[in-house]
Enzyme design. Structure first.
Site, PDB file in Angstrom:
ATOM      1  N   SER A 227       0.804  -1.224   0.000  1.00 12.77           N
ATOM      2  CA  SER A 227       0.000   0.000   0.000  1.00 12.77           C
ATOM      3  C   SER A 227       0.840   1.279   0.000  1.00 12.77           C
ATOM      4  O   SER A 227       0.441   2.278  -0.593  1.00 12.77           O
ATOM      5  CB  SER A 227      -0.979  -0.001   1.176  1.00 12.77           C
ATOM      6  OG  SER A 227      -0.285  -0.088   2.399  1.00 12.77           O
TER       7      SER A 227
ATOM      8  N   GLU B 276     -10.059 -12.776  -5.778  1.00 16.28           N
ATOM      9  CA  GLU B 276      -9.501 -12.956  -7.138  1.00 16.28           C
ATOM     10  C   GLU B 276      -8.532 -14.137  -7.197  1.00 16.28           C
ATOM     11  O   GLU B 276      -8.152 -14.562  -8.283  1.00 16.28           O
ATOM     12  CB  GLU B 276      -8.825 -11.656  -7.612  1.00 16.28           C
ATOM     13  CG  GLU B 276      -7.464 -11.331  -7.014  1.00 16.28           C
ATOM     14  CD  GLU B 276      -7.529 -10.780  -5.579  1.00 16.28           C
ATOM     15  OE1 GLU B 276      -8.637 -10.715  -5.009  1.00 16.28           O
ATOM     16  OE2 GLU B 276      -6.466 -10.422  -5.036  1.00 16.28           O
TER      17      GLU B 276
ATOM     18  N   CYS C  93      -7.343  -5.763   0.225  1.00 17.25           N
ATOM     19  CA  CYS C  93      -6.090  -5.823   0.973  1.00 17.25           C
ATOM     20  C   CYS C  93      -5.370  -4.466   0.949  1.00 17.25           C
ATOM     21  O   CYS C  93      -5.830  -3.538   1.595  1.00 17.25           O
ATOM     22  CB  CYS C  93      -5.252  -6.970   0.429  1.00 17.25           C
ATOM     23  SG  CYS C  93      -4.129  -7.635   1.637  1.00 17.25           S
TER      24      CYS C  93
ATOM     25  N   HIS D  12      -8.705 -11.933  -0.547  1.00 21.15           N
ATOM     26  CA  HIS D  12      -8.457 -11.905  -1.998  1.00 21.15           C
ATOM     27  C   HIS D  12      -9.353 -12.870  -2.770  1.00 21.15           C
ATOM     28  O   HIS D  12      -8.890 -13.945  -3.160  1.00 21.15           O
ATOM     29  CB  HIS D  12      -7.004 -12.316  -2.265  1.00 21.15           C
ATOM     30  CG  HIS D  12      -5.983 -11.343  -1.789  1.00 21.15           C
ATOM     31  ND1 HIS D  12      -5.507 -10.323  -2.575  1.00 21.15           N
ATOM     32  CD2 HIS D  12      -5.346 -11.231  -0.607  1.00 21.15           C
ATOM     33  CE1 HIS D  12      -4.615  -9.623  -1.902  1.00 21.15           C
ATOM     34  NE2 HIS D  12      -4.488 -10.160  -0.702  1.00 21.15           N
TER      35      HIS D  12
ATOM     36  N   ILE E 209      -3.396 -12.550   2.969  1.00 20.93           N
ATOM     37  CA  ILE E 209      -1.947 -12.483   2.748  1.00 20.93           C
ATOM     38  C   ILE E 209      -1.421 -11.192   3.394  1.00 20.93           C
ATOM     39  O   ILE E 209      -1.707 -10.102   2.908  1.00 20.93           O
ATOM     40  CB  ILE E 209      -1.606 -12.488   1.240  1.00 20.93           C
ATOM     41  CG1 ILE E 209      -2.220 -13.712   0.547  1.00 20.93           C
ATOM     42  CG2 ILE E 209      -0.095 -12.448   1.030  1.00 20.93           C
ATOM     43  CD1 ILE E 209      -2.200 -13.662  -0.965  1.00 20.93           C
ATOM     44  N   ARG E 210      -0.699 -11.337   4.499  1.00 17.82           N
ATOM     45  CA  ARG E 210      -0.255 -10.158   5.265  1.00 17.82           C
ATOM     46  C   ARG E 210      -1.394  -9.127   5.336  1.00 17.82           C
ATOM     47  O   ARG E 210      -1.220  -7.951   5.037  1.00 17.82           O
ATOM     48  CB  ARG E 210       1.005  -9.536   4.649  1.00 17.82           C
ATOM     49  CG  ARG E 210       2.235 -10.419   4.828  1.00 17.82           C
ATOM     50  CD  ARG E 210       3.495  -9.794   4.278  1.00 17.82           C
ATOM     51  NE  ARG E 210       3.427  -9.608   2.836  1.00 17.82           N
ATOM     52  CZ  ARG E 210       3.571 -10.595   1.964  1.00 17.82           C
ATOM     53  NH1 ARG E 210       3.787 -11.825   2.352  1.00 17.82           N
ATOM     54  NH2 ARG E 210       3.497 -10.350   0.673  1.00 17.82           N
TER      55      ARG E 210
END
Ligand code: GLN
Length: 196
Positions: free
Chosen positions: A48, A173, A79, A171, A135-136
């Site tokens: 980010s 996707e 995320c 996520h 994920i994190r």
């Protein structure tokens, strides 16, 4: 209807593939000109801080916030995209769009559980849970104003909506389940067009 996927960094290809699978035209977005041709935008996972800086460098930050505030332009952040949509980020003054009335905490599951999967109930999209890939991942500590929680995992909110803005920790996707993308495409299709 065209949905852009911010393609500065991160897993934008997977979002474009998912859009293709549900029969929606997806466009990779790197410039303000490309962004102007879209009816909705997905901000993918990635880093980010990097994406925030690149958006500012290319003038995409003000183009995106301008349309969101003026036209109710629809945006879905996953995320890192969630972090960038948040007004408040615990312990960080990093660049952001700051459109959603939510407080997020980055890397909230810590180093030991870097990545994991869990079933997440999302009543707004159906009776069977989605497979949440984290994920994190950041979490939403709090929603306020017109922002509402759409899904929770353990003590945290992991999917939230505020009008035409949708943001989640996980996520979809990276799975075969297209329901969250269909939900967002439905928001985009219901939003009157007012292209920049
Ligand atoms: N930890 C990343 C961040 O803080 C987000 C992780 C992701 O997008 N998969 O930007």
């Amino acid at each position: 209807m065209k949905i852009g996927v911010l393609a500065l960094q991160g897993d934008f290809r997977e979002h474009l593939e998912m859009l293709g699978r549900i029969g929606v035209e997806g466009l990779p977005i790197r410039t303000v000109e490309e962004f102007a041709r879209t009816d909705g935008l997905i901000i993918p996972g990635g880093e980010s801080t990097t994406v925030g800086k690149l958006m500012a460098r290319y003038g995409l930050d003000s183009a995106i916030t301008g349309r969101a505030l003026k036209e109710g332009f629809p945006i879905y952040g996953t995320c890192a995209g969630l972090i960038l949509l948040a007004k408040r980020i615990v312990g960080s003054d990093q660049a952001r769009l700051g459109l959603m009335d939510v407080t997020v905490e980055r890397n909230a599951y810590g180093r030991q559980v870097d990545s994991f999967e869990a079933e997440i109930n999302v009543p707004a999209i159906g009776d069977t849970p989605v497979q949440g890939v984290f994920i994190r991942a950041p979490v939403i500590r709090e929603v306020s104003g017109s922002a509402e929680a759409l899904a929770r995992f353990e003590d945290h909110i992991v999917l939230a909506r505020q009008g035409n803005l949708l943001a989640g920790s996980f996520h979809p996707e990276l799975t075969d389940d297209d329901r969250v993308h269909r939900y967002f495409a439905d928001i985009v299709s219901r939003t009157p067009k007012a292209r920049a």
